[in-house]
Scaffold this motif. Structure first.
Motif, mmCIF file in Angstrom:
data_model
loop_
_atom_site.group_PDB
_atom_site.id
_atom_site.type_symbol
_atom_site.label_atom_id
_atom_site.label_comp_id
_atom_site.label_asym_id
_atom_site.label_seq_id
_atom_site.Cartn_x
_atom_site.Cartn_y
_atom_site.Cartn_z
ATOM 1 N N LEU A 1 14.712 14.725 -5.252
ATOM 2 C CA LEU A 1 14.359 14.502 -6.652
ATOM 3 C C LEU A 1 13.105 13.654 -6.806
ATOM 4 C CD1 LEU A 1 17.923 13.811 -8.084
ATOM 5 C CD2 LEU A 1 16.653 15.957 -8.111
ATOM 6 N N ALA A 2 13.007 12.580 -5.992
ATOM 7 C CA ALA A 2 11.885 11.648 -6.143
ATOM 8 C C ALA A 2 10.562 12.277 -5.734
ATOM 9 C CB ALA A 2 12.132 10.381 -5.324
ATOM 10 N N GLY A 3 10.615 13.319 -4.898
ATOM 11 C CA GLY A 3 9.379 14.000 -4.526
ATOM 12 C C GLY A 3 8.655 14.545 -5.741
ATOM 13 N N ALA A 4 9.401 14.792 -6.809
ATOM 14 C CA ALA A 4 8.799 15.328 -8.035
ATOM 15 C C ALA A 4 8.402 14.244 -9.021
ATOM 16 C CB ALA A 4 9.783 16.279 -8.710
ATOM 17 N N LYS B 1 0.817 -1.222 0.000
ATOM 18 C CA LYS B 1 0.000 0.000 0.000
ATOM 19 C C LYS B 1 0.846 1.265 0.000
ATOM 20 C CE LYS B 1 -4.042 -2.253 1.926
ATOM 21 N NZ LYS B 1 -4.935 -2.442 3.081
ATOM 22 N N ARG B 2 2.136 1.134 0.274
ATOM 23 C CA ARG B 2 3.030 2.282 0.120
ATOM 24 C C ARG B 2 2.988 2.784 -1.327
ATOM 25 N NH1 ARG B 2 6.910 2.472 4.344
ATOM 26 N NH2 ARG B 2 6.923 0.596 5.615
ATOM 27 N N THR B 3 2.845 1.847 -2.257
ATOM 28 C CA THR B 3 2.843 2.183 -3.679
ATOM 29 C C THR B 3 1.750 3.185 -4.011
ATOM 30 O OG1 THR B 3 3.669 -0.033 -4.169
ATOM 31 C CG2 THR B 3 2.743 1.199 -6.003
ATOM 32 N N LEU B 4 0.576 3.017 -3.419
ATOM 33 C CA LEU B 4 -0.543 3.917 -3.685
ATOM 34 C C LEU B 4 -0.252 5.326 -3.168
ATOM 35 C CD1 LEU B 4 -3.382 4.476 -4.671
ATOM 36 C CD2 LEU B 4 -4.261 3.513 -2.529
ATOM 37 N N LEU B 5 0.314 5.430 -1.979
ATOM 38 C CA LEU B 5 0.645 6.743 -1.416
ATOM 39 C C LEU B 5 1.664 7.477 -2.290
ATOM 40 C CD1 LEU B 5 0.910 5.789 2.359
ATOM 41 C CD2 LEU B 5 -0.843 7.222 1.323
ATOM 42 N N ILE B 6 2.666 6.726 -2.768
ATOM 43 C CA ILE B 6 3.702 7.327 -3.616
ATOM 44 C C ILE B 6 3.110 7.795 -4.942
ATOM 45 C CG2 ILE B 6 5.839 6.849 -4.888
ATOM 46 C CD1 ILE B 6 6.539 4.889 -2.565
ATOM 47 N N ALA B 7 2.274 6.956 -5.556
ATOM 48 C CA ALA B 7 1.668 7.316 -6.838
ATOM 49 C C ALA B 7 0.722 8.507 -6.701
ATOM 50 C CB ALA B 7 0.914 6.117 -7.419
ATOM 51 N N ASP B 8 0.112 8.657 -5.531
ATOM 52 C CA ASP B 8 -0.854 9.733 -5.295
ATOM 53 C C ASP B 8 -0.188 10.996 -4.747
ATOM 54 O OD1 ASP B 8 -3.423 10.743 -5.462
ATOM 55 O OD2 ASP B 8 -3.970 10.144 -3.428
ATOM 56 N N GLN B 9 1.134 11.115 -4.898
ATOM 57 C CA GLN B 9 1.911 12.285 -4.474
ATOM 58 C C GLN B 9 1.811 12.538 -2.972
ATOM 59 O OE1 GLN B 9 1.930 15.618 -7.518
ATOM 60 N NE2 GLN B 9 -0.039 14.706 -8.035
#
Length: 515
Positions: A286-289, A148-156
């Protein structure tokens, strides 16, 4: 549809919080590493590094699912298609359960051969197989609840994951320090690591369920056929990337352990911990963007803006890479001397090779982020295989037939970066992602590399001749090196940055943040 202001805000929030928590975590890692070396020694430190590499091989089973799923989530998130998001996450959960079972079985088989991968006697290290089994449990459990970390990352919303991760990591490191001081047990150290990782993943799963309640609802919708085909295609490309990543990143410690011994792995790991800490900080910036870039690409609105953002993002990444690489080689001798003592210093030549490798790996991170954001894994499917082949052949030959030691292994990575990654990775991003001319970019890229390596070599010369192991001298050398590198970077931009777009400058970035 999200506004540019919202995307910029999300980028700054993700990058800022991610950077802060990584700095805090890095400080805790230094404290924990110091206690570890004091109570358990360099050989246990090397053994722990070997375990991490072996577990990295087992992570091949993930097959790039995380990256492929993240890209697949961008479009339904932009369109607020909750049913499709839920369907994708359910599919990811099923896949990750299967992966965890495979990793468990493969790990238990690998456990039988671990003593044969270490040069010399290992009786002083206790039962290596039991220690590895505890480390293995950490990896297996992480697959069960971390998806579920993946969803948070994809959703900024990666800042939520960052705060959660660093909180549990600090808790774990405090418990590990207490355990080392009072019990002196490597087994307890690994058990605490596995336990806190599991609790962290459990917590992030709970947070995701509260933020996205539709994940708990029964959903009959299937993942769209087009999305499935795209994921399969991206995973096909990601498999070769996984193989290449395992050989390039995981082979170093294994070669050192087999040909030289775990003590060499331990010495090298002190420097890699510094580098990994810096890399994580820069990666957070960088990854924040990355998610914002993915959303920008998915919206297909403004091609000129895409090109401008790409160049500015790359220029910022390259400057940070040069800045930290030069700072590392200028100050590492003084820092390691102050931290763990002169006897654990590596030679100036070896530190120079580490610094150049660090520069090249960090500089290509922006290109890798664009590959992830645009989902270009399929186009890159052959590149990692060539990269890993060159890397392994050069590293193996040098470590076996020369006395270069740690430097021999890293030279293989440097050669593969310059011969393969330097042109192949940006060519894919520019042709299939950003869709702009290749030649101006590769000239700028080469300019940045020459500036970076030249600055590193000049700084190393100062370290060697000005007794850079002293604290104040190390600080002075670092400032001189950074000042020279900054001037050269400014000059390189003036000459080679494309004239067709606004010049890259930090003032422009600061102004955008203020607005």
């Amino acid at each position: 549809m999200e506004s540019n202001t919202t995307k910029t805000h999300a980028t700054i929030l993700n990058s800022s919080i991610g950077t802060i928590v990584q700095v805090v975590q890095l400080l805790m890692q230094f404290i924990s590493r110091t206690i570890f070396i004091h109570f358990l020694g360099v050989r246990y430190l090397g053994l722990n590094g070997l375990f991490l590499n072996l577990l990295g091989y087992l992570n091949f089973a993930e097959l790039g699912l995380g990256a492929a799923i993240t890209y697949a989530l961008y479009k339904p998130l932009v369109e607020n298609d909750n049913s499709q998001v839920s369907a994708i996450m359910l599919l990811l959960r099923k896949w990750y359960i299967s992966i965890s079972l495979f990793v468990a079985v493969a790990g238990l088989i690998l456990m039988l051969f671990i003593p044969h991968l270490i040069n010399g006697n290992t009786d002083d290290l206790g039962n290596i197989r039991i220690a590895f089994a505890i480390s293995l449990s950490n990896t297996v459990l992480s697959y069960l609840v971390s998806y579920k970390r993946t969803l948070l990352i994809a959703d900024q919303k990666s800042y939520i994951n960052s705060i959660n991760t660093v909180g549990y990591n600090i808790l774990g490191q405090i418990l590990q320090i207490v355990g080392l001081v009072f019990v002196h047990s490597f087994y307890l150290y690994l058990f605490i690591q596995a336990l806190t990782m599991f609790l962290s993943n459990l917590r992030i799963s709970h947070i995701a369920n509260k933020m996205y309640p539709y994940l708990k609802q029964k959903n009959e919708e299937q993942v769209a056929t087009k999305t499935i085909n795209q994921m399969k295609k991206n995973m096909g490309g990601a498999i070769s990337a996984k193989i290449g990543g395992i050989v390039v990143n995981g082979m170093d410690n294994l070669l050192l352990s087999y040909f030289i011994g775990v003590s060499a792995v331990g010495l090298y790991s002190n420097y890699t911990m510094i580098i990994q800490g810096i890399t994580l900080i820069v990666a957070q910036v960088l990854a924040g963007a990355t998610a914002s870039i993915g959303h920008l690409g998915a919206s297909n609105k403004n091609h000129n803006k895409e090109i401008t953002v790409f160049y500015q993002y790359f220029a910022l990444s390259s400057f940070l890479s040069t800045f930290f690489a030069v700072g590392f080689v200028g100050f590492s001798a003084a820092f390691v001397t102050l931290w763990v003592g002169k006897e654990l210093l590596l030679s100036t030549f070896t530190v120079g090779i580490i610094g150049i490798n660090f520069l090249l790996q960090l500089m290509r991170q922006s290109i890798v982020n664009y590959t992830n954001a645009y989902g270009l894994y399929w186009y890159e499917r052959w590149k990692p295989l060539f990269e890993s082949a060159v890397n392994f052949l050069v590293s193996f030959t040098l470590v076996k037939y020369t006395n270069l030691g740690i430097a021999a292994v890293l030279l293989g990575t440097i050669v593969s970066n310059l011969l393969i990654n330097f042109w192949w990775e940006p060519w894919i991003v520019l042709k299939y992602g950003v869709k702009t001319r290749f030649k101006p970019f590769v000239i700028l890229y080469a300019t940045y590399i020459i500036i970076g390596i030249g600055s590193i070599l000049a700084t190393l010369a100062l370290v060697e001749n000005w007794r850079g192991t002293r604290l104040l001298m190390g600080i002075l050398i670092s400032f001189i090196g950074l000042a020279c590198a900054s001037c050269l970077f400014w000059l390189g931009n003036k000459i080679f940055y494309p004239k067709s777009m606004s010049q890259f400058s930090f003032q422009n970035i600061i102004d955008r943040i203020r607005r």
